[in-house]
Design a protein around this motif. Sequence first.
Motif, PDB file in Angstrom:
ATOM      1  N   GLY A   1      -4.009   3.954  -6.058  1.00 58.29           N
ATOM      2  CA  GLY A   1      -2.691   4.192  -5.499  1.00 58.29           C
ATOM      3  C   GLY A   1      -2.419   5.668  -5.325  1.00 58.29           C
ATOM      4  O   GLY A   1      -1.354   6.048  -4.818  1.00 58.29           O
TER       5      GLY A   1
ATOM      6  N   ASP B   1       4.029   2.332  -7.988  1.00 55.35           N
ATOM      7  CA  ASP B   1       4.821   1.786  -6.893  1.00 55.35           C
ATOM      8  C   ASP B   1       4.884   2.835  -5.787  1.00 55.35           C
ATOM      9  O   ASP B   1       5.765   3.684  -5.760  1.00 55.35           O
ATOM     10  CB  ASP B   1       6.225   1.427  -7.385  1.00 55.35           C
ATOM     11  CG  ASP B   1       7.020   0.683  -6.323  1.00 55.35           C
ATOM     12  OD1 ASP B   1       6.423   0.257  -5.328  1.00 55.35           O
ATOM     13  OD2 ASP B   1       8.246   0.527  -6.508  1.00 55.35           O
TER      14      ASP B   1
ATOM     15  N   ASN C   1       3.615   1.564  -0.081  1.00 54.56           N
ATOM     16  CA  ASN C   1       2.863   0.476   0.547  1.00 54.56           C
ATOM     17  C   ASN C   1       1.545   0.958   1.156  1.00 54.56           C
ATOM     18  O   ASN C   1       1.179   0.572   2.264  1.00 54.56           O
ATOM     19  CB  ASN C   1       3.711  -0.225   1.610  1.00 54.56           C
ATOM     20  CG  ASN C   1       4.617  -1.272   1.002  1.00 54.56           C
ATOM     21  OD1 ASN C   1       4.477  -1.617  -0.171  1.00 54.56           O
ATOM     22  ND2 ASN C   1       5.547  -1.771   1.781  1.00 54.56           N
TER      23      ASN C   1
ATOM     24  N   VAL D   1       0.391  -4.261   3.985  1.00 52.72           N
ATOM     25  CA  VAL D   1       0.139  -2.979   3.332  1.00 52.72           C
ATOM     26  C   VAL D   1      -0.901  -2.208   4.139  1.00 52.72           C
ATOM     27  O   VAL D   1      -1.822  -2.782   4.716  1.00 52.72           O
ATOM     28  CB  VAL D   1      -0.360  -3.186   1.888  1.00 52.72           C
ATOM     29  CG1 VAL D   1      -0.597  -1.854   1.202  1.00 52.72           C
ATOM     30  CG2 VAL D   1       0.641  -4.015   1.100  1.00 52.72           C
TER      31      VAL D   1
ATOM     32  N   ARG E   1      -0.853  -7.249  -6.108  1.00 57.68           N
ATOM     33  CA  ARG E   1      -1.256  -7.123  -4.706  1.00 57.68           C
ATOM     34  C   ARG E   1      -2.653  -6.511  -4.591  1.00 57.68           C
ATOM     35  O   ARG E   1      -3.484  -6.967  -3.801  1.00 57.68           O
ATOM     36  CB  ARG E   1      -0.241  -6.254  -3.973  1.00 57.68           C
ATOM     37  CG  ARG E   1      -0.521  -6.026  -2.501  1.00 57.68           C
ATOM     38  CD  ARG E   1       0.484  -5.030  -1.943  1.00 57.68           C
ATOM     39  NE  ARG E   1       0.337  -3.722  -2.589  1.00 57.68           N
ATOM     40  CZ  ARG E   1       1.283  -2.783  -2.577  1.00 57.68           C
ATOM     41  NH1 ARG E   1       2.447  -3.022  -1.999  1.00 57.68           N
ATOM     42  NH2 ARG E   1       1.071  -1.623  -3.160  1.00 57.68           N
ATOM     43  N   THR E   2      -2.935  -5.488  -5.386  1.00 55.67           N
ATOM     44  CA  THR E   2      -4.242  -4.835  -5.318  1.00 55.67           C
ATOM     45  C   THR E   2      -5.339  -5.734  -5.864  1.00 55.67           C
ATOM     46  O   THR E   2      -6.467  -5.739  -5.360  1.00 55.67           O
ATOM     47  CB  THR E   2      -4.210  -3.500  -6.081  1.00 55.67           C
ATOM     48  OG1 THR E   2      -3.122  -2.705  -5.602  1.00 55.67           O
ATOM     49  CG2 THR E   2      -5.505  -2.740  -5.889  1.00 55.67           C
TER      50      THR E   2
ATOM     51  N   ASP F   1       4.289  -0.811 -11.528  1.00 55.70           N
ATOM     52  CA  ASP F   1       4.943  -1.874 -10.770  1.00 55.70           C
ATOM     53  C   ASP F   1       4.014  -3.085 -10.751  1.00 55.70           C
ATOM     54  O   ASP F   1       2.926  -3.035 -10.188  1.00 55.70           O
ATOM     55  CB  ASP F   1       5.249  -1.401  -9.351  1.00 55.70           C
ATOM     56  CG  ASP F   1       5.917  -2.480  -8.523  1.00 55.70           C
ATOM     57  OD1 ASP F   1       7.096  -2.773  -8.782  1.00 55.70           O
ATOM     58  OD2 ASP F   1       5.243  -3.030  -7.629  1.00 55.70           O
TER      59      ASP F   1
ATOM     60  N   ASN G   1       4.148  -5.909  -9.189  1.00 57.50           N
ATOM     61  CA  ASN G   1       3.856  -6.467  -7.865  1.00 57.50           C
ATOM     62  C   ASN G   1       2.758  -5.673  -7.159  1.00 57.50           C
ATOM     63  O   ASN G   1       1.894  -6.258  -6.490  1.00 57.50           O
ATOM     64  CB  ASN G   1       5.129  -6.488  -7.012  1.00 57.50           C
ATOM     65  CG  ASN G   1       6.167  -7.469  -7.543  1.00 57.50           C
ATOM     66  OD1 ASN G   1       5.820  -8.505  -8.114  1.00 57.50           O
ATOM     67  ND2 ASN G   1       7.439  -7.153  -7.361  1.00 57.50           N
ATOM     68  N   SER G   2       2.790  -4.363  -7.299  1.00 57.36           N
ATOM     69  CA  SER G   2       1.744  -3.531  -6.696  1.00 57.36           C
ATOM     70  C   SER G   2       0.383  -3.834  -7.308  1.00 57.36           C
ATOM     71  O   SER G   2      -0.637  -3.897  -6.601  1.00 57.36           O
ATOM     72  CB  SER G   2       2.075  -2.042  -6.885  1.00 57.36           C
ATOM     73  OG  SER G   2       3.252  -1.684  -6.216  1.00 57.36           O
TER      74      SER G   2
END
Length: 485
Positions: free
Chosen positions: A387, A318, A321, A352, A415-416, A409, A411-412
Motif C-alpha cells: 500500500g 487505508d 484505492n 481499485v 481486498r488485497t 483498515d 477492508n483494505s
Amino acid sequence: LVEPVQSSVLALVIILVACVDLCGAVAVVDVYRLVQYDLSGVPFGSRLAGLNHHAGSSFLCSSAAAADLSRTVLILPVRELNLTFIAEFIEQKRPLGGLLLLLPQVFNPQNIDIVVGSDRDSAEEDAAAAAAIRNLLIQLENLLIHSTVSYPVYFGFEDEHVTAVLHDVTKADASGQLATATTGGYKLVVASPEAKKVVSPPIINIQGWLPGSKSDGDSNQLPTIAIVASYDTFGAAPALSVGTDSNGSGVAALLEIARLFSILYSSPKTRGRYNLLFALTSGGPYNYNGTHKWLRGLDQRLRENIDYAICLNSIGSDGANKIWIHVSKPPENVYIKQMFEGFSSVLRELGVEVVLKQKKINISNPRVAWEHEQFSRSRITAATVSGLSDAPDFLERTGGLSDSRHAVDENSLIRTIKLVAESLARQIYGLEGKGIDVFADDSSLSVNVFHVRSWLKYLSATPRVAPFLAKDDPLITALKKVRVI
C-alpha cells in the motif's frame, strides 16, 4: 548492518514516589525503554536504563530552569510535545536525568479493542486527532532512533495515576518550588540493570509447501510460485513494536492465502500444476537479511524452478484505492507482465487501481529497499505488493509506536488478500479472461474475515523485534503450528 543492543522487551516498572508522605504514596506504572543499538559501530538510542530522580513537567518551567536538569526526569505527554525544541535539546547534548513520554491509550497494544468516538461526529474528531498524533509519533520516533541519547528515555501511557502525578508536578513547577527529598514532589525510579549486547541475534525463517499435481507424480519438476512476508519489526520501543501494518498485515494475508490454497490442494481434483512455496522471513527491518539467508539455503533445483515470488508488505493501510507493485526487472519481463495483467484484471472488478513501479537495483549499494530485491539479487523474478508508493528509509516504518491496530483498515487488507489469491488461482488453473471468481464472497472458498481478524489481533498485541525472538518464542511456535498441507 545493525548490531542491536539488548533493551527489555517486557514492561519495566517505574515507581512514582511522593517524597514527603511515603505511606500510601507509591504508584507503580508500566514503562517501555527506548531502543539501544549500534549501527556499524556507531551507538544510537538511549544508552542508560536505570533511573532515580525527581520529576519535572517541562524543559522551561520555572523550577526546572533553576534546577540542575541532570537530576530531573521530565514527564511529557506526547500530544503536547514541541519536537523542534526536543531536537535542539538532544542535538546540543544538554544534561537531563531522564525522560518519560506519555502516549495516548489508543496506541497501547493491550487496548486494541478501544472504541474511537461514540457517534459519527466524535468519531471523525477522534480519528483526526489520532492521525495528527500518529504523524507526530512518526517524527518523534525518527528523531529518537537516529540520535544518541545519554540519559534514560521511557514510554508510558496516559492513565489516571500518571495524570494525577503530572498534575501535582506541573502545579509545583509553576509555583517555582524545587522538588527535593525535604520539600516534596515525586521521584521516579526504574531499578534496571544496564543493557548487554546481543552477540548473535537469531534469524528464524518459517517455510510451508503445497506440492502441485503432475501426471508422473514428480512435483519437483513443476514450476513454483513463492508468497513471502517478513514478520518481525523494529521501533523506538521494542516492547511496543507490534507493527500491525508493517508487517502484521502481510503476515495475516499470507496465512489466509495459504489457508485458501491448502483447501484447493487437499484434493487431487483441484490441485494445481504449480507448487506453492510460503515463507515468513526474519530480519525484515535489517536489510531483509533473513530473506537473503533463506534464499541461500534453498535447494538449488527448487530455487531454479521458482517462476516468481510475491512479497507482501504493508498492505493494510487505508490509501487512495491504489495497490502498488514494486519490481526491479523491466515491465516487459514475461513474469512481471503476467503478474501485472493478472492483478489488473482482478482489481478492475474490485474498483481499485494497480500501479507498477520499477526501481533498478544498484549492486554496489548494500541497502535493500524492498524484500523482492533480495530475490532479484539471486536472479529470481519477484515483486512487492504494498500500500506504500515508496520504500521506507532504513529502520523506518517497520513497526513503530504509531503502527497499532487502529492504523490498519480491515477492508483494505481483505481486498488485497482477494487480489493476490484470485490472480494466482486464475493463473494456476488457466482461468484468465473466463469471468470465473474462484474466491467469491458467497462461496465456501471466500476469504475468512474471522481468520484474518484473529491473526491481526494477535499480531497487534505481540512485539516482534527480531533479536528478542527465540526459537521457542510463543509467536514462532504459533506460526510453525499453522498447517499448510
